[in-house]
Design an enzyme around this catalytic site. Structure first.
Site, short mmCIF file in Angstrom:
data_model
loop_
_atom_site.label_atom_id
_atom_site.label_comp_id
_atom_site.label_asym_id
_atom_site.label_seq_id
_atom_site.Cartn_x
_atom_site.Cartn_y
_atom_site.Cartn_z
N ASP A 219 39.05 36.46 46.78
CA ASP A 219 40.36 36.46 47.41
C ASP A 219 41.49 36.56 46.38
O ASP A 219 41.49 35.84 45.37
CB ASP A 219 40.54 35.17 48.23
CG ASP A 219 41.89 35.07 48.87
OD1 ASP A 219 42.20 35.89 49.75
OD2 ASP A 219 42.67 34.16 48.48
N GLU A 256 39.91 41.38 46.14
CA GLU A 256 41.15 41.70 46.83
C GLU A 256 42.27 41.60 45.80
O GLU A 256 42.36 40.62 45.06
CB GLU A 256 41.44 40.72 47.97
CG GLU A 256 42.75 41.03 48.67
CD GLU A 256 43.37 39.85 49.40
OE1 GLU A 256 44.24 40.08 50.26
OE2 GLU A 256 43.01 38.70 49.10
#
Length: 547
Positions: A219, A256
């Site tokens: 993330d 990401e």
């Protein structure tokens, strides 16, 4: 416990199943920061766990190819009515029938309360108790592998959640030299950071080794701040490769990032981190802004067919050019990097859930335009990913929901209202993240699949996935071979990938577009009426193959 000399304390081995805590310097006993199981939540005792006790049946599993993957992102708590790992097992045949090859789970670690997105995790080694704990997660992964599905888990290494976070009592896990939007930054490069780095790398290896996951989704790596000569991401990927050789199966590391920096996926010898792939928001933003007409926030940088055409051939629209939203030059060129280093999607948890009402694309555009969108996702040179329910045009929202203590919950609710008030939303229109109903309405309604309109969209997605996985031209990730023509005024776009031609009409009127000689082409799929000559029906897509 005795001091080992390198920052570690060693005590007697704790038998599997026994609950325990640590008292630091005579203080209040606390949960283990590496706890493998928190059956009573983040404030309860830790429970020892022997991973060898689980009886796996996937010994023959060797993983699958990432360039050939079709990924399905889901949130365990809302994927089924029960919201558990075991309940999700019963939906795996649906994914197989759809043609999906990998399922990506939003974070499953222990966090505050019984419901949440999982990005405020505090016990990073412990699967969430309300989802079914360690054995429930292992049963899900074992079942997925038995059906031929790869599994990916979303992990958060840029911050810890605010409630139940005790790691600072055990060492210098945080630094004040950096900051993140969500909490204290992790100490990856300061004094005594060696064992902090070890904590996160060991966590990554645990998911792949002990839970048999096939990949990690990291993330928001732009908030992983590390000035070391050996960046923590490069170290993590290196150790994953070593584990891959030990386990004898394929392992993925996907990031990401909003940096638009291809060095994330560039090989180490060329100055990159060597990760396998990264999410590409520019492709999403190009589609969303074009179809919805929204031009606020970061969508101000998008909205034309020119942006979408560039995204299809380069992944990044902003690749070293000026961004009006950022008011500076943004990004770097992707030249020489294949498309299968990027994930392409029209919807995901962030882009839906961070809207005030959590509305999906299907609530903003017609089913016909959803078909056009799906065709682009499945025929683009990227690894396609869809979000739970997208395959049948689910209209259930995916809202932001939490279950914090009263004081923290109040702050989250008030902050959410302030955030969207700046975009012109009335406070009364913004769902309360703390309300149980906000979570309940976000659950998929599987019965909707039987509705003719939803069934039609599901059949369309199946056909597209089958076409993609059977076509070498569509799996080919060479972006330099992608050819795109478009007309802003008439709102059509044509993409050619080898022998495949994808013709899209985004407008309300029939248009004539420059296709190759149809006498030498076969119509593979169309969402409108059969094209007559070079005409294309309103809001439709047709896919051709040269003979």
């Amino acid at each position: 416990m005795s001091v080992r000399g390198d920052g570690w304390f060693v005590g007697p081995e704790v038998p599997s199943g026994l609950d325990y805590r640590f008292a630091v310097d005579g203080g209040e006993p606390l949960p283990d920061p590496r706890s493998p199981w928190q059956p009573e939540g983040p404030h309860g005792s830790s429970r020892a766990l022997d991973h060898t006790e689980f009886q796996w049946t996937d010994q023959a599993w060797r993983g699958s190819s990432l360039p050939n993957a079709v990924i399905y992102e889901c949130h365990i708590g809302t994927f089924t009515e029960e919201g558990t790992f075991d309940a999700a097992i019963h939906k795996l045949p649906h994914l197989i029938d759809l043609g999906v090859t990998a399922i990506e789970l939003m974070p499953v670690v222990e966090f505050s309360g019984r419901r949440g997105w999982g990005y405020d995790g505090v016990d990073l080694f412990a699967p969430h108790h309300s989802y079914g704990g360690p054995d429930g997660l292992k049963r899900l992964i074992d079942a997925a592998h038995g059906l031929g599905l790869s599994t990916i888990v979303d992990v958060v290494y840029n911050h810890f959640g605010p409630d139940g976070n005790y790691v600072s009592n055990f060492g210098p896990y945080f630094t004040d030299r950096y900051a993140t939007p969500w909490g204290q930054a992790i100490n990856f490069d300061g004094p005594d950071s060696d064992e902090v780095r070890r904590f996160f790398v060991d966590n990554a290896l645990m998911w792949l080794r002990d839970y048999h996951f096939d990949g990690l989704r990291l993330d928001a790596i732009h908030a992983i701040l590390d000035g070391s000569a050996l960046h923590i991401l490069e170290q993590l990927k290196h150790e994953v490769v070593e584990l891959e050789s030990v386990l004898g199966r394929t392992l993925w590391v996907i990031a990401e990032s909003d940096l638009n920096d291809p060095r994330i996926v560039e090989r180490v010898g060329a100055g990159g981190y060597g990760l396998d792939a990264q999410w590409s928001d520019d492709f999403h933003h190009s589609i969303h802004a074009l179809l919805s007409g929204e031009v606020t926030g970061y969508y101000a940088d998008f909205g034309s067919l020119r942006h979408l055409a560039k995204a299809l051939g380069h992944a990044f629209v902003y690749d070293g050019i000026h961004s009006g939203f950022r008011r500076r030059v943004h990004g770097r060129s992707t030249d020489g990097i294949p498309g299968h280093r990027f994930l392409g999607y029209a919807q995901n948890h962030d882009q839906i859930g961070n809207r005030a009402k959590g509305d999906r694309l299907g609530a903003l555009v017609s089913p016909d335009l959803l078909k056009v969108t799906a065709a682009l996702v499945m025929t683009a040179p990227f690894i396609p990913m869809i979000f739970q329910g997208e395959e049948w045009g689910a209209l259930t929202p995916f809202l932001y929901f939490t279950d914090h203590n009263d004081e923290l919950g109040r702050l989250v609710t008030e902050g959410r209202k302030r955030e969207f008030a700046a975009f012109g939303w009335s406070e009364d229109e913004i769902p309360d993240p703390q309300a149980p109903g906000t979570f309940e309405v976000s659950k998929l309604r599987w019965a909707d699949v039987e509705d003719p309109l939803h069934a039609d969209l599901l059949a369309w997605h199946k056909a597209l996935i089958q076409l993609r996985t059977s076509s070498p031209d569509l799996i080919d990730g060479r972006m330099d071979l992608v050819e795109v023509d478009f007309d802003e005024d008439e709102r059509w776009l044509v993409m050619r990938r080898g022998a495949i031609t994808v013709a899209c009409n985004f407008g309300p009127d029939e248009v004539t577009i420059p296709l190759n000689d149809q006498r030498t082409a076969e119509l593979l799929l169309t969402s409108g009426k059969d094209p007559d000559g070079n005409s294309l029906a309103p809001a439709s897509v047709s896919i051709w193959c040269e003979r």
